[in-house]
Motif scaffolding. Structure first.
Motif, PDB file in Angstrom:
ATOM      1  N   ARG B 134       0.799  -1.219   0.000  1.00 21.34           N
ATOM      2  CA  ARG B 134       0.000   0.000   0.000  1.00 21.34           C
ATOM      3  C   ARG B 134       0.843   1.286   0.000  1.00 21.34           C
ATOM      4  O   ARG B 134       0.693   2.118  -0.887  1.00 21.34           O
ATOM      5  CB  ARG B 134      -0.950  -0.033   1.195  1.00 21.34           C
ATOM      6  CG  ARG B 134      -2.200   0.750   0.981  1.00 21.34           C
ATOM      7  CD  ARG B 134      -3.151   0.572   2.144  1.00 21.34           C
ATOM      8  NE  ARG B 134      -4.100   1.666   2.110  1.00 21.34           N
ATOM      9  CZ  ARG B 134      -5.167   1.712   1.350  1.00 21.34           C
ATOM     10  NH1 ARG B 134      -5.422   0.712   0.541  1.00 21.34           N
ATOM     11  NH2 ARG B 134      -5.979   2.734   1.364  1.00 21.34           N
ATOM     12  N   ILE B 137       2.650   1.765  -3.443  1.00 25.42           N
ATOM     13  CA  ILE B 137       1.829   2.262  -4.551  1.00 25.42           C
ATOM     14  C   ILE B 137       1.491   3.736  -4.326  1.00 25.42           C
ATOM     15  O   ILE B 137       1.486   4.532  -5.259  1.00 25.42           O
ATOM     16  CB  ILE B 137       0.565   1.402  -4.699  1.00 25.42           C
ATOM     17  CG1 ILE B 137       0.972   0.027  -5.217  1.00 25.42           C
ATOM     18  CG2 ILE B 137      -0.435   2.050  -5.648  1.00 25.42           C
ATOM     19  CD1 ILE B 137      -0.145  -0.927  -5.415  1.00 25.42           C
ATOM     20  N   LEU B 138       1.248   4.088  -3.071  1.00 24.32           N
ATOM     21  CA  LEU B 138       0.924   5.489  -2.793  1.00 24.32           C
ATOM     22  C   LEU B 138       2.115   6.406  -3.047  1.00 24.32           C
ATOM     23  O   LEU B 138       1.950   7.599  -3.279  1.00 24.32           O
ATOM     24  CB  LEU B 138       0.425   5.641  -1.356  1.00 24.32           C
ATOM     25  CG  LEU B 138      -1.005   5.156  -1.118  1.00 24.32           C
ATOM     26  CD1 LEU B 138      -1.379   5.289   0.349  1.00 24.32           C
ATOM     27  CD2 LEU B 138      -1.993   5.922  -1.980  1.00 24.32           C
ATOM     28  N   PHE B 140       3.949   6.306  -5.603  1.00 28.47           N
ATOM     29  CA  PHE B 140       4.009   6.632  -7.023  1.00 28.47           C
ATOM     30  C   PHE B 140       2.942   7.657  -7.378  1.00 28.47           C
ATOM     31  O   PHE B 140       1.787   7.329  -7.588  1.00 28.47           O
ATOM     32  CB  PHE B 140       3.818   5.369  -7.875  1.00 28.47           C
ATOM     33  CG  PHE B 140       5.090   4.600  -8.054  1.00 28.47           C
ATOM     34  CD1 PHE B 140       5.826   4.734  -9.214  1.00 28.47           C
ATOM     35  CD2 PHE B 140       5.555   3.775  -7.052  1.00 28.47           C
ATOM     36  CE1 PHE B 140       7.007   4.040  -9.379  1.00 28.47           C
ATOM     37  CE2 PHE B 140       6.737   3.066  -7.202  1.00 28.47           C
ATOM     38  CZ  PHE B 140       7.460   3.199  -8.372  1.00 28.47           C
ATOM     39  N   SER B 141       3.339   8.901  -7.438  1.00 28.13           N
ATOM     40  CA  SER B 141       2.398   9.948  -7.808  1.00 28.13           C
ATOM     41  C   SER B 141       2.493  10.179  -9.310  1.00 28.13           C
ATOM     42  O   SER B 141       3.238   9.505 -10.017  1.00 28.13           O
ATOM     43  CB  SER B 141       2.726  11.235  -7.068  1.00 28.13           C
ATOM     44  OG  SER B 141       3.855  11.825  -7.655  1.00 28.13           O
ATOM     45  N   SER B 142       1.744  11.165  -9.778  1.00 27.28           N
ATOM     46  CA  SER B 142       1.759  11.450 -11.208  1.00 27.28           C
ATOM     47  C   SER B 142       3.176  11.741 -11.715  1.00 27.28           C
ATOM     48  O   SER B 142       3.514  11.362 -12.833  1.00 27.28           O
ATOM     49  CB  SER B 142       0.836  12.631 -11.494  1.00 27.28           C
ATOM     50  OG  SER B 142       0.860  13.556 -10.435  1.00 27.28           O
ATOM     51  N   PRO B 265      -1.059   1.522 -11.407  1.00 30.89           N
ATOM     52  CA  PRO B 265      -2.351   1.683 -12.085  1.00 30.89           C
ATOM     53  C   PRO B 265      -2.220   2.743 -13.162  1.00 30.89           C
ATOM     54  O   PRO B 265      -1.643   3.797 -12.931  1.00 30.89           O
ATOM     55  CB  PRO B 265      -3.305   2.129 -10.980  1.00 30.89           C
ATOM     56  CG  PRO B 265      -2.451   2.518  -9.839  1.00 30.89           C
ATOM     57  CD  PRO B 265      -1.093   1.951 -10.029  1.00 30.89           C
ATOM     58  N   PHE B 319      -6.696  -1.552  -3.670  1.00 30.27           N
ATOM     59  CA  PHE B 319      -7.393  -0.272  -3.786  1.00 30.27           C
ATOM     60  C   PHE B 319      -8.700  -0.380  -4.560  1.00 30.27           C
ATOM     61  O   PHE B 319      -9.424   0.593  -4.677  1.00 30.27           O
ATOM     62  CB  PHE B 319      -6.496   0.743  -4.515  1.00 30.27           C
ATOM     63  CG  PHE B 319      -5.283   1.143  -3.754  1.00 30.27           C
ATOM     64  CD1 PHE B 319      -5.331   2.201  -2.875  1.00 30.27           C
ATOM     65  CD2 PHE B 319      -4.102   0.453  -3.912  1.00 30.27           C
ATOM     66  CE1 PHE B 319      -4.203   2.571  -2.170  1.00 30.27           C
ATOM     67  CE2 PHE B 319      -2.978   0.819  -3.205  1.00 30.27           C
ATOM     68  CZ  PHE B 319      -3.021   1.883  -2.327  1.00 30.27           C
ATOM     69  N   GLY B 320      -8.969  -1.540  -5.120  1.00 26.17           N
ATOM     70  CA  GLY B 320     -10.133  -1.644  -5.991  1.00 26.17           C
ATOM     71  C   GLY B 320      -9.929  -0.863  -7.270  1.00 26.17           C
ATOM     72  O   GLY B 320     -10.881  -0.429  -7.896  1.00 26.17           O
ATOM     73  N   ILE B 321      -8.677  -0.667  -7.658  1.00 24.96           N
ATOM     74  CA  ILE B 321      -8.364   0.055  -8.892  1.00 24.96           C
ATOM     75  C   ILE B 321      -7.631  -0.905  -9.817  1.00 24.96           C
ATOM     76  O   ILE B 321      -6.640  -1.501  -9.419  1.00 24.96           O
ATOM     77  CB  ILE B 321      -7.439   1.259  -8.594  1.00 24.96           C
ATOM     78  CG1 ILE B 321      -8.192   2.274  -7.751  1.00 24.96           C
ATOM     79  CG2 ILE B 321      -6.943   1.885  -9.880  1.00 24.96           C
ATOM     80  CD1 ILE B 321      -7.301   3.322  -7.165  1.00 24.96           C
ATOM     81  N   ALA B 328      -9.471  -4.855 -14.932  1.00 22.09           N
ATOM     82  CA  ALA B 328     -10.674  -4.029 -14.793  1.00 22.09           C
ATOM     83  C   ALA B 328     -11.909  -4.917 -14.880  1.00 22.09           C
ATOM     84  O   ALA B 328     -12.874  -4.748 -14.130  1.00 22.09           O
ATOM     85  CB  ALA B 328     -10.704  -2.958 -15.873  1.00 22.09           C
ATOM     86  N   PRO B 341     -13.473  -5.737  -3.577  1.00 19.53           N
ATOM     87  CA  PRO B 341     -12.021  -5.567  -3.534  1.00 19.53           C
ATOM     88  C   PRO B 341     -11.651  -4.223  -2.921  1.00 19.53           C
ATOM     89  O   PRO B 341     -12.325  -3.222  -3.148  1.00 19.53           O
ATOM     90  CB  PRO B 341     -11.591  -5.629  -5.004  1.00 19.53           C
ATOM     91  CG  PRO B 341     -12.816  -5.719  -5.823  1.00 19.53           C
ATOM     92  CD  PRO B 341     -13.998  -5.826  -4.939  1.00 19.53           C
ATOM     93  N   GLY B 342     -10.604  -4.218  -2.159  1.00 19.70           N
ATOM     94  CA  GLY B 342     -10.194  -3.010  -1.449  1.00 19.70           C
ATOM     95  C   GLY B 342      -9.468  -3.451  -0.190  1.00 19.70           C
ATOM     96  O   GLY B 342      -9.384  -4.647   0.098  1.00 19.70           O
ATOM     97  N   THR B 344     -10.258  -3.429   2.797  1.00 20.85           N
ATOM     98  CA  THR B 344     -11.057  -4.212   3.744  1.00 20.85           C
ATOM     99  C   THR B 344     -11.007  -5.688   3.395  1.00 20.85           C
ATOM    100  O   THR B 344     -10.936  -6.561   4.265  1.00 20.85           O
ATOM    101  CB  THR B 344     -12.521  -3.733   3.708  1.00 20.85           C
ATOM    102  OG1 THR B 344     -12.521  -2.328   3.529  1.00 20.85           O
ATOM    103  CG2 THR B 344     -13.243  -4.080   4.977  1.00 20.85           C
ATOM    104  N   GLN B 450      -0.849  16.280 -14.965  1.00 16.32           N
ATOM    105  CA  GLN B 450      -1.293  16.149 -13.570  1.00 16.32           C
ATOM    106  C   GLN B 450      -0.176  16.505 -12.595  1.00 16.32           C
ATOM    107  O   GLN B 450      -0.415  17.140 -11.569  1.00 16.32           O
ATOM    108  CB  GLN B 450      -1.807  14.738 -13.308  1.00 16.32           C
ATOM    109  CG  GLN B 450      -3.138  14.477 -14.008  1.00 16.32           C
ATOM    110  CD  GLN B 450      -3.670  13.096 -13.745  1.00 16.32           C
ATOM    111  OE1 GLN B 450      -3.009  12.260 -13.139  1.00 16.32           O
ATOM    112  NE2 GLN B 450      -4.878  12.827 -14.220  1.00 16.32           N
TER     113      GLN B 450
END
Lengths: 363, 653
Positions: B134, B137-138, B140-142, B265, B319-321, B328, B341-342, B344, B450
């Protein structure tokens, strides 16, 4: 074991009346038939999943137990497939169409590509959803009453585009006079949420199921503060709290808490139309105009049977089943409330889109 | 935790669960083997059945499909030179020359074995990282995502072949094609030529089939023989497996590349095999055989494209992404099963997560095993006279392209890109850079925009951005260290007497970029800056190429025309192109199904001089195949004038 089937009884009754009363339409019977359910989106998206969930359930309740197949005709942000259905579908009950907010919005904004007319479609079912707006705790807001404190603070918002479903939150931010700067080009709401979690975006919203699944854990960790939900439209056509989030104020309440008066004017009228078209009437199911009454009745009866089954909510899960599914006349009323957008409001929103977001729309 | 992992495995192996996974693997193999159809098509076949299934069976079935499609994809890429799917494009570059050399067996077994290794690496990475990824992945920004697209674009240097400037222009053309449609920042419609079709952009399947498959089919038809020159099909199976072990370090690195790209993603799986291919060319000391049948050029993309799936499931589950197009749809499938998915799900239903991981691992082994089992039979296709194979290939690629958005535009674009591909090939313009440009265009523009919107220019100093930038510089440096000879599809041609065709093609490229300038000037600042900057520099570049052709040396990389080496008496490419145009024209009148039937009959009669009975059998089987596909996919074929005037019954509708 005999199962009570109103759809069948209705069919039988209609058959009887057809035999007795000369001139009435013959009873709908779909035995051995295949019904094509056009979804103007590609496989696997929200609308596709929605249709694939309902297709077998509705099929089982229609007289004659036909087969319903889902036909995906994607492209053009759902305009292509809807146009195609509108020009080709025959009113024989064997072609049905499921659209989405993405289909409703271009129609309401007079997009020149739109060749369909919702007035020439008969709504038979409506699946609503909702949404919640939340912010980063660093803004200092505890709830909707603190919205006034956020004025003048620039907030980034990850958005898919001004004419997408994001039109509703953008209108809401405009009404609340928040300094929200949308960053476009997000692939979906998930991307926007990721930008929020990274701290790049300070304000975001998610539709109900995604909110429950992915944002509630953030709220519990203190990483997100929910402000308000879109609310639902009650039987009198007024905003009411979303039953999924009874503790959260709806948008109008939030506005009142922040500004001490009710929102009004063309901007608010526009917001109201689009929030209904986008959420309360998010996924409607249609028959082509000219479909005979017995076929329409058979569908409406089948849908009523499906959504009132005691185990429906369990089977639907929270993706589909949180909100009361509407059938027949109720669906039509909700949909009309959105699509009959008042001309002043429409002119306002089109002008606002052009001046603020450089969106060029057809006249 | 260990007991959850083991009980998930036992659960998967008991009762009907394994059977359903086999169903998924089987459908995945068939979909994979059919060129152009990817896991998205496969998922849409399986989705209707999963509603009401028990979760373990359904997950196994969907993952079985997801894991195996990129393995089965390899068949047509290696045997026919036709991309089996969006993720097997790079495999063509060396796999197909190997097949032509009679080393199909070695290429296939190397591909399947490295696919399996890649898939298993993906599963291991997923099982470790799903718990801890988690924050990664967070991170990695634009900005980081934009730098990754720059890293991808830097691969053009080594994939450009003998002429760097043509490679860069091809990449520019890909970037321009990729910017067709709604602009990411403002949703303005760019380069849509007045059509509704182009608003969504051109589907990657259509580009890949057009740029690789159509030129290959035309070329093979001209040569009028079987694909494989030699007939040593049966040998080399063990060699391919040995190759995998010999280059195990490469396979591991490319698997890692696949996982990383998959986990981001928004970048999409098709970037991974190009990055892996670029990587192997860059680090190789001896680059001379790339593009001519170097087994490393097969191992790299194949290990990467299977490990992508494991990586792509990380953001899907966390993340459900979705991490890729097929995940997808997998996401849609999970929602249909009532799963959410997520984070939780990862925290509360770890058993389901490990069911997915075990399915991924087992399906990869099953898929690779099955592929190796059936390949001796499939490989025989390369020994058939091509004139009999070609109509079937055309049928399948037209069908696959049409599957992309079920619009006439798919077919017209396929042919237009095919024509482009034919002439690029003829005049020595490398095609891989075009694909790289295309797959990275949207990401490059969107993430740059972005990054600037979110961080202004401060994003440049983010540690992640700096690390990836360093990677990019090192990889370019390593790539140039051993002399700048990249892959080389054609080498040099003989002395070109008539340079006018080349000038004409060069002029077309220049005009296309000039139109790019014209079109971008119609838009607002944010929508025009990317295509405008690109088109201006590319227009300048194309003028340089034109000058080189006109005044430069008469042989070499800039003046290049395969026709100079064509033996007299061979039919021209335009002759076969006319067949394709004829198919389109007839279909526009009769609708595609009837049009294709007529095409089969006439083509087999005129070109193959097939006896009547054989002609009838082949045409009938093609028709049956198409009708069957239309039934399975709930599809109407493209209609023509006839369908507009007369209400035809299914399947002629």
């Amino acid at each position: 074991m005999t199962i009570f089937r109103p759809a069948r009884m209705l069919g039988a009754a209609l058959a009887l009346s057809a035999a007795v009363l000369p001139g009435t339409a013959p009873a709908a019977d779909f035995a051995g038939k295949t019904i094509e359910w056009t979804i103007p989106f590609s496989t696997g998206g929200g609308s596709d999943v929605w249709a694939r969930f309902f297709a077998p359930l509705i099929a089982a309740e229609l007289p004659g137990k036909p087969t319903i197949v889902v036909k995906n005709v994607g492209g053009g942000g759902s305009i292509t497939g809807t146009n195609q259905f509108f020009t080709r579908a025959k009113p024989d009950g064997l072609s049905i169409l499921g659209t989405s907010a993405t289909t409703q919005f271009p129609y309401m904004l007079d997009d020149p590509r739109v060749r369909y007319d919702y007035k020439n479609l008969i709504p038979i079912m409506l699946s609503p959803t909702g949404g919640v707006v939340y912010v980063n705790p660093s803004l200092g807001a505890k709830d909707a009453r603190d919205i006034g404190k956020m004025k003048g603070k620039e907030m980034k918002y990850g958005s898919q585009g001004p004419t997408s479903l994001d039109l509703v939150p953008l209108l809401a931010f405009e009404l609340l006079e928040l300094d929200v700067k949308p960053v476009f080009g997000m692939q979906g709401r998930g991307d926007g949420r990721l930008a929020f979690e990274r701290g790049e975006a300070l304000i975001d919203y998610q539709t109900s199921s995604a909110y429950l699944r992915n944002v509630v854990p953030l709220v519990k960790q203190g990483k997100a503060v929910p402000l308000f939900s879109w609310g639902i439209i009650d039987d009198n056509g007024a905003f009411a709290r979303d039953p999924t989030f009874p503790e959260l104020p709806h948008f109008v309440e939030a506005y009142e808490q922040a500004y001490g008066k009710k929102p009004s004017g063309p901007a608010f009228d526009a917001f109201k139309s689009f929030v209904i078209a986008g959420y309360a009437a998010q996924k409607p199911l249609f028959l082509p105009k000219g479909t005979s009454k017995d076929i329409v009745d058979a569908y409406v009866a089948a849908i009523q049977k499906v959504v009132s089954a005691p185990d429906f909510k369990d089977r639907a899960g929270d993706e589909i089943g949180e909100y009361k599914q509407q059938a027949g006349v109720t669906a039509e009323r909700t949909l009309n409330a959105a699509l009959d957008i008042n001309p002043a409001a429409k002119a306002w929103v089109k002008n606002w889109l052009t001046t603020k977001y450089n969106v060029k729309l057809g006249n | 935790m260990i007991d959850i992992i083991l009980s998930a495995l036992v659960n998967l192996l008991t009762g009907w669960h394994l059977f359903y996974m086999m169903v998924g693997v089987f459908v995945g193999l068939i979909i994979g083997i059919l060129p152009g159809l990817g896991s998205i098509a496969g998922m849409s076949i399986l989705l209707p059945f999963i509603y009401g299934m028990d979760p373990v069976s359904a997950l196994g079935m969907l993952i079985g499909l997801l894991a195996v499609v990129p393995t089965g994809d390899t068949f047509t890429s290696v045997l026919m030179g036709i991309p089996g799917g969006a993720a097997s494009q790079a495999t063509i570059l060396d796999g197909f020359p190997m097949a032509k050399r009679g080393e199909a067996a070695r290429a296939l077994s190397a591909a399947f074995f490295s696919s399996m290794v890649g898939g298993l690496v993906g599963a291991v990475v997923l099982s470790v990282f799903v718990v801890i990824a988690r924050p990664i992945i967070l991170a990695f920004s634009s900005g980081e995502l934009f730098m990754l697209t720059v890293l991808g674009l830097s691969m053009v240097g080594v994939l450009a072949g003998t002429s760097l400037i043509k490679g860069l222009l091809a990449c520019g053309f890909g970037l321009l094609l990729g910017s067709v449609g709604a602009a990411p920042a403002t949703s303005e419609w760019r380069l849509v030529l007045g059509t509704d079709y182009l608003i969504d952009g051109i589907p990657i399947v259509v580009i890949a089939l057009g740029i690789f498959a159509i030129p290959e089919i035309v070329d093979l038809l001209r040569q009028n023989k079987a694909i494989a020159a030699a007939s040593r099909l049966g040998t080399g199976w063990l060699q391919g497996i040995r190759d995998t072990f010999t280059h195990w370090g490469l396979v591991m690195r490319c698997s890692a590349i696949g996982c990383i790209i998959g986990a981001m993603p928004g970048l999409g799986g098709s970037v991974a095999d190009w990055l892996a291919y670029g990587h192997v060319v860059q680090i190789a000391k001896d680059k001379s055989q790339f593009g001519k049948g170097d087994v490393r050029g097969v191992l790299a993309p194949e290990s990467a494209n299977n490990s992508v799936q494991g990586g792509a499931l990380i953001p899907t589950l966390l993340f459900g992404i979705p991490g890729s197009g097929s995940t997808a749809i997998f996401l849609g499938g999970m929602i249909l099963l009532g799963m959410q998915p997520g984070i939780t799900m990862v925290e509360t239903r770890l058993d389901l997560v490990y069911t997915i991981i075990w399915s991924l691992a087992i399906a990869n082994v099953l898929g690779a095993g099955l592929c190796i089992l059936i390949s001796p039979f499939v490989a025989r296709l390369t020994t058939l006279p091509y004139v009999y194979v070609a109509p079937f290939m055309l049928m399948i690629i037209f069908f696959a392209a049409y599957q992309a958005t079920t619009n006439w535009g798919d077919i017209v674009t396929l042919l237009a890109i095919g024509v482009l591909g034919i002439y690029m090939r003829r005049f020595g313009w490398p095609r891989p850079p075009l694909l790289i440009g295309f797959v990275l265009a949207k990401g490059a523009e969107t993430y740059l925009y972005q990054a600037i919107q979110f961080h202004e220019w401060a994003w440049l100093w983010r540690p992640g951005v700096l690390i990836i930038a360093a990677f990019t510089i090192v990889s370019i440096w390593v790539g140039t260290r051993f002399g700048r000879t990249g892959i080389d599809e054609g080498g040099e041609t003989g002395r070109v007497r008539d340079t006018r065709p080349q000038l004409l093609f060069g002029a077309f490229v220049a005009i296309a970029f000039a139109y790019g300038i014209y079109d971008s000037l119609q838009h607002s600042y944010l929508a025009k800056i990317f295509p405008l900057g690109l088109s201006i520099s590319a227009l300048a570049g194309s003028l340089v190429v034109l000058a080189l052709v006109q005044w430069g040396p008469t042989a070499g990389s800039s003046v290049f025309d395969t026709e100079a080496d064509t033996p007299p008496g061979m039919r021209s490419m335009e002759y076969y192109l006319a067949w394709l145009l004829g198919l389109m024209a007839v279909s526009a009148v009769t609708g595609f199904l009837i049009g294709l039937g007529l095409f089969f009959v006439v083509f087999l009669h005129v070109e193959a001089r097939a006896p009547l009975w054989r002609n009838a059998v082949l045409t009938a089987s093609a028709m049956l195949f198409l009708i069957g596909m239309a039934y399975i996919f709930v599809l109407d074929f493209p209609g023509g004038l006839l369908q507009d005037l007369v209400d035809m019954p299914w399947p002629l509708r």
